[in-house]
Structure formats: C-alpha cells, structure tokens
Design a protein around this motif. Structure first.
Motif, PDB file in Angstrom:
ATOM      1  N   UNK A 234       0.829  -1.204   0.000  1.00 42.36           N
ATOM      2  CA  UNK A 234       0.000   0.000   0.000  1.00 42.36           C
ATOM      3  C   UNK A 234       0.870   1.263   0.000  1.00 42.36           C
ATOM      4  N   UNK A 235       1.956   1.242   0.752  1.00 42.19           N
ATOM      5  CA  UNK A 235       2.842   2.400   0.844  1.00 42.19           C
ATOM      6  C   UNK A 235       3.535   2.682  -0.487  1.00 42.19           C
ATOM      7  N   UNK A 236       3.880   1.603  -1.220  1.00 37.29           N
ATOM      8  CA  UNK A 236       4.633   1.762  -2.472  1.00 37.29           C
ATOM      9  C   UNK A 236       3.753   1.583  -3.713  1.00 37.29           C
ATOM     10  N   UNK A 237       2.436   1.603  -3.531  1.00 36.87           N
ATOM     11  CA  UNK A 237       1.539   1.303  -4.660  1.00 36.87           C
ATOM     12  C   UNK A 237       1.761   2.249  -5.837  1.00 36.87           C
ATOM     13  N   UNK A 238       1.769   3.536  -5.574  1.00 36.43           N
ATOM     14  CA  UNK A 238       1.913   4.515  -6.662  1.00 36.43           C
ATOM     15  C   UNK A 238       3.271   4.356  -7.364  1.00 36.43           C
ATOM     16  N   UNK A 239       4.313   4.122  -6.592  1.00 44.10           N
ATOM     17  CA  UNK A 239       5.654   3.960  -7.162  1.00 44.10           C
ATOM     18  C   UNK A 239       5.732   2.712  -8.034  1.00 44.10           C
ATOM     19  N   UNK A 240       5.053   1.633  -7.605  1.00 43.85           N
ATOM     20  CA  UNK A 240       5.171   0.348  -8.296  1.00 43.85           C
ATOM     21  C   UNK A 240       4.248   0.215  -9.502  1.00 43.85           C
ATOM     22  N   UNK A 241       3.170   0.996  -9.551  1.00 45.56           N
ATOM     23  CA  UNK A 241       2.144   0.761 -10.562  1.00 45.56           C
ATOM     24  C   UNK A 241       2.666   0.785 -11.998  1.00 45.56           C
ATOM     25  N   UNK A 242       3.532   1.722 -12.403  1.00 45.92           N
ATOM     26  CA  UNK A 242       4.017   1.692 -13.793  1.00 45.92           C
ATOM     27  C   UNK A 242       4.798   0.419 -14.124  1.00 45.92           C
ATOM     28  N   UNK A 243       5.560  -0.090 -13.151  1.00 50.61           N
ATOM     29  CA  UNK A 243       6.351  -1.298 -13.395  1.00 50.61           C
ATOM     30  C   UNK A 243       5.445  -2.532 -13.477  1.00 50.61           C
ATOM     31  N   UNK A 244       4.426  -2.596 -12.597  1.00 47.48           N
ATOM     32  CA  UNK A 244       3.475  -3.708 -12.664  1.00 47.48           C
ATOM     33  C   UNK A 244       2.705  -3.680 -13.981  1.00 47.48           C
ATOM     34  N   UNK A 245       2.310  -2.482 -14.418  1.00 51.15           N
ATOM     35  CA  UNK A 245       1.555  -2.373 -15.659  1.00 51.15           C
ATOM     36  C   UNK A 245       2.371  -2.922 -16.832  1.00 51.15           C
ATOM     37  N   UNK A 246       3.631  -2.514 -16.914  1.00 53.98           N
ATOM     38  CA  UNK A 246       4.478  -2.988 -18.014  1.00 53.98           C
ATOM     39  C   UNK A 246       4.698  -4.489 -17.938  1.00 53.98           C
ATOM     40  N   UNK A 247       4.978  -4.994 -16.736  1.00 53.48           N
ATOM     41  CA  UNK A 247       5.244  -6.425 -16.565  1.00 53.48           C
ATOM     42  C   UNK A 247       4.045  -7.261 -17.008  1.00 53.48           C
ATOM     43  N   UNK A 248       2.847  -6.895 -16.567  1.00 52.79           N
ATOM     44  CA  UNK A 248       1.688  -7.722 -16.873  1.00 52.79           C
ATOM     45  C   UNK A 248       1.146  -7.469 -18.274  1.00 52.79           C
ATOM     46  N   UNK A 249       1.466  -6.334 -18.868  1.00 54.87           N
ATOM     47  CA  UNK A 249       1.165  -6.170 -20.294  1.00 54.87           C
ATOM     48  C   UNK A 249       1.983  -7.170 -21.115  1.00 54.87           C
ATOM     49  N   UNK A 319       2.472  -5.363  -5.398  1.00 51.90           N
ATOM     50  CA  UNK A 319       3.680  -4.524  -5.434  1.00 51.90           C
ATOM     51  C   UNK A 319       4.858  -5.127  -4.680  1.00 51.90           C
ATOM     52  N   UNK A 320       4.611  -5.754  -3.530  1.00 55.11           N
ATOM     53  CA  UNK A 320       5.731  -6.346  -2.781  1.00 55.11           C
ATOM     54  C   UNK A 320       6.357  -7.483  -3.563  1.00 55.11           C
ATOM     55  N   UNK A 321       5.537  -8.362  -4.128  1.00 50.78           N
ATOM     56  CA  UNK A 321       6.056  -9.538  -4.807  1.00 50.78           C
ATOM     57  C   UNK A 321       6.851  -9.180  -6.068  1.00 50.78           C
ATOM     58  N   UNK A 322       6.601  -7.996  -6.615  1.00 49.70           N
ATOM     59  CA  UNK A 322       7.293  -7.586  -7.842  1.00 49.70           C
ATOM     60  C   UNK A 322       8.216  -6.388  -7.602  1.00 49.70           C
ATOM     61  N   UNK A 323       8.656  -6.211  -6.366  1.00 55.68           N
ATOM     62  CA  UNK A 323       9.540  -5.095  -6.064  1.00 55.68           C
ATOM     63  C   UNK A 323      10.887  -5.217  -6.772  1.00 55.68           C
TER      64      UNK A 323
END
Length: 330
Positions: A234-249, A319-323
């Motif tokens: 939750x704390x790092x959600x905003x920071x991680x979102x672009x990286x998660x989006x690219x990974x799962x795309x 976000x934690x699992x894909x940090x």
C-alpha cells in the motif's frame, strides 16, 4: 547406464553451460548413472572462459551419445536453452543445469508418469556447499494455470514432449521472460502438466548461479508476514504501478501468443489484463477472479477462510512480490 534404446522412447538431455567447470563433471556423472537410457546428451556452451568446454569434450570423446555445441544464436542462459532445445533430436527433452545432481531414477520415473501430458515435473531439494542461504517448502507444489501466472516451474525439474515447443508463443517477440516461464505457462494453459511428487534433483544453490536469489523470509504464510507485505504494498503502490503495468502487459502478450483453448486460459488472460490495467475498478475485478480461483492461486492448493482472505487481498499485495522490478537505488 544401459544404451539399448530398442524398447525405449528417445530422450534428449539438454545441458547448457557457462563457466561451469567447478561442478560440471559431478552433474555429468549423475546423467551417466540414469536408469533410463538416454539417446542424446546435448551440451551447448555459451562461450565459457574456464575449462567447461574441455571437460565437456572429454566426456564426449568417451561417450558417443554426447554432443557438444557452441551457442552462436542467442547469448545468455535463456537464449542458450531455447536454442539448444530446438536442436535436440529426442521425442522427449529433459532440461539440465550444469551444477545440480540428479537422482539415478529421475528420467525413469518421469517417463513413466508423463503419459499424454506435454510436461512432467518433479521436486528438487536445494542445497549449498559454499554457505549461501537455502530453504525449501515441504508442501506439495501447485502447478495450476492460475498459479503459474505468478510464478514458474524450475527448468531443471522439467521433462517435456517436444510437441510443447511447437505450441510456444512466437519467438520473434521479446516477452522479457525466461524459457521456464514460456514452457510452464504454455503447458499449463493446455492443462497438461503432471507432477512426480518426489525429490529427483539436488538443486545446488551458490552465489554464482544465474538464478540464485537470497531467501526471502517474508514469503512464509504467517499473519505477521501478511500484514507486513500488505503495508509495504500500500505504501509503495503509486511507485510500483508503472512497473506492474508494463510487466503484466508483457505477460498478457505472452499468453495471447500461446495456442490453447480452455476456460482457465481465458481467466488467466483476464487476470493479467486487470493487473496491467490497475485502478480501483481493475483491482475489484482482479479480486473477483482471485476469489474464484482461490483454491488454486497459492503455492499449495487449499481451502478455508484463510485462503479466502488471502485471495481478497492478493491483488493489493502484488507490489511487494514484484519489487524486484524497481531500478536499483543509488
């Protein structure tokens, strides 16, 4: 090892090497001790700078079914394995790392179990002789297609029918993932993975291994770890979102390239799409899919209120699992 292949289906062992002189002989000796006849051991080296090639060629001079090749097409362990598998001649292909140790019955038990499946896997026991941390989970692993959307099967446990190679997504596209993810997701999307629930590989862990990662104590399923992971996410959600989006795309693109026809495949595609989409509504849709597949979502299949709660929160904990996607801090 018996060399009479008259009544045996042909098996190629694909062993890819790079600066593996320290452990290669020990691994090759375990291959030569297999109780199932091997028709071919294909060693493909990725331009080692130590004595790896001379060791491999020494074994090839003593055993006519050992072939030694150089990887000239795609450097790196991922390209090396994909290239070498395409050169194997056996009806079945077993993947082998340069630094492990095989149980003598590995191929025999996997060949007995694979049947009509595309992929047979076994369990492996991690060990270390140079002091790095190791851990293993005694629970029976889960290789359901939904689970494999978030992980992969270790390549060193795999025995596959070569038909699986023809079902892989097109290789002219860079999915930014490893060969074992391609193989395991493709087989699972076709509901064609079978497990030999025995430890058939001693999996050597050392700091020089291409796949070595330090043990993450937060992975164990306890209430304290769960709260920590949720808070970090939750704390790092905003920071991680672009990286998660690219990974799962990219993961969504990979799934679209797989030839499969099953409801599970459709739901896996939807999960990848919702994770890539992000946002509150995407998280709600992801939660619904996780709850639907909660019995198969985690490492070990299970039921009960704990699994339901984990499924509800699993999307928010990504976000934690894909940090590891975050760029290194300076």
């Amino acid at each position: 090892m018996t060399k009479n292949l008259t009544d045996a289906k042909s098996v190629s062992v694909v062993l890819c090497t790079y600066n593996g002189a320290r452990y290669l002989s020990a691994q090759l000796d375990t291959l030569l001790q297999q109780t199932y006849p091997i028709s071919e051991i294909l060693i493909q080296d990725d331009h080692s700078t130590d004595d790896t090639l001379s060791i491999a060629r020494s074994y090839a001079r003593s055993h006519s079914f050992i072939r030694v090749l150089l990887n000239e097409s795609a450097p790196g362990f991922n390209g090396n394995f994909l290239s070498a598998m395409c050169k194997a001649t056996g009806e079945y292909i077993a993947i082998c790392d340069q630094d492990d140790l095989w149980h003598p019955q590995k191929l025999e038990l996997q060949m007995a179990a694979i049947g009509h499946h595309l992929l047979c896997v076994c369990r492996s026991m991690p060990f270390s002789d140079d002091g790095v941390s190791v851990a293993y989970d005694p629970r029976t692993p889960n290789y359901h297609p939904i689970r494999l959307l978030y992980c992969s099967i270790p390549g060193h446990t795999m025995l596959l029918h070569r038909r699986l190679l023809s079902l892989l997504p097109p290789q002219d596209h860079d999915y930014h993932t490893n060969y074992d993810v391609l193989l395991s997701l493709t087989a699972a999307a076709n509901d064609s993975v079978v497990l030999v629930d025995r430890f058939l590989v001693n999996w050597r862990r050392h700091a020089g291994a291409a796949t070595y990662e330090p043990v993450d104590g937060r992975r164990s399923p306890s209430m304290g770890n769960g709260l920590y992971i949720l808070g970090w996410s939750l704390w790092h959600h905003r920071q991680m979102q672009p990286f998660l989006r690219t990974f799962f795309q990219r993961r969504q693109s990979l799934l679209r390239g797989i030839r499969a026809d099953s409801p599970l495949y459709d739901d896996a595609l939807a999960i990848a799409g919702e994770t890539a989409r992000g946002g509150f509504l995407g998280l709600l849709r992801l939660c619904r899919l996780h709850v639907k597949h909660r019995h198969h979502l985690f490492y070990a299949e299970g039921r009960g209120i704990t699994n339901l709660l984990r499924a509800v929160l699993y999307g928010a904990m990504q976000p934690y699992y894909y940090r590891f996607l975050l760029p290194p801090s300076r």
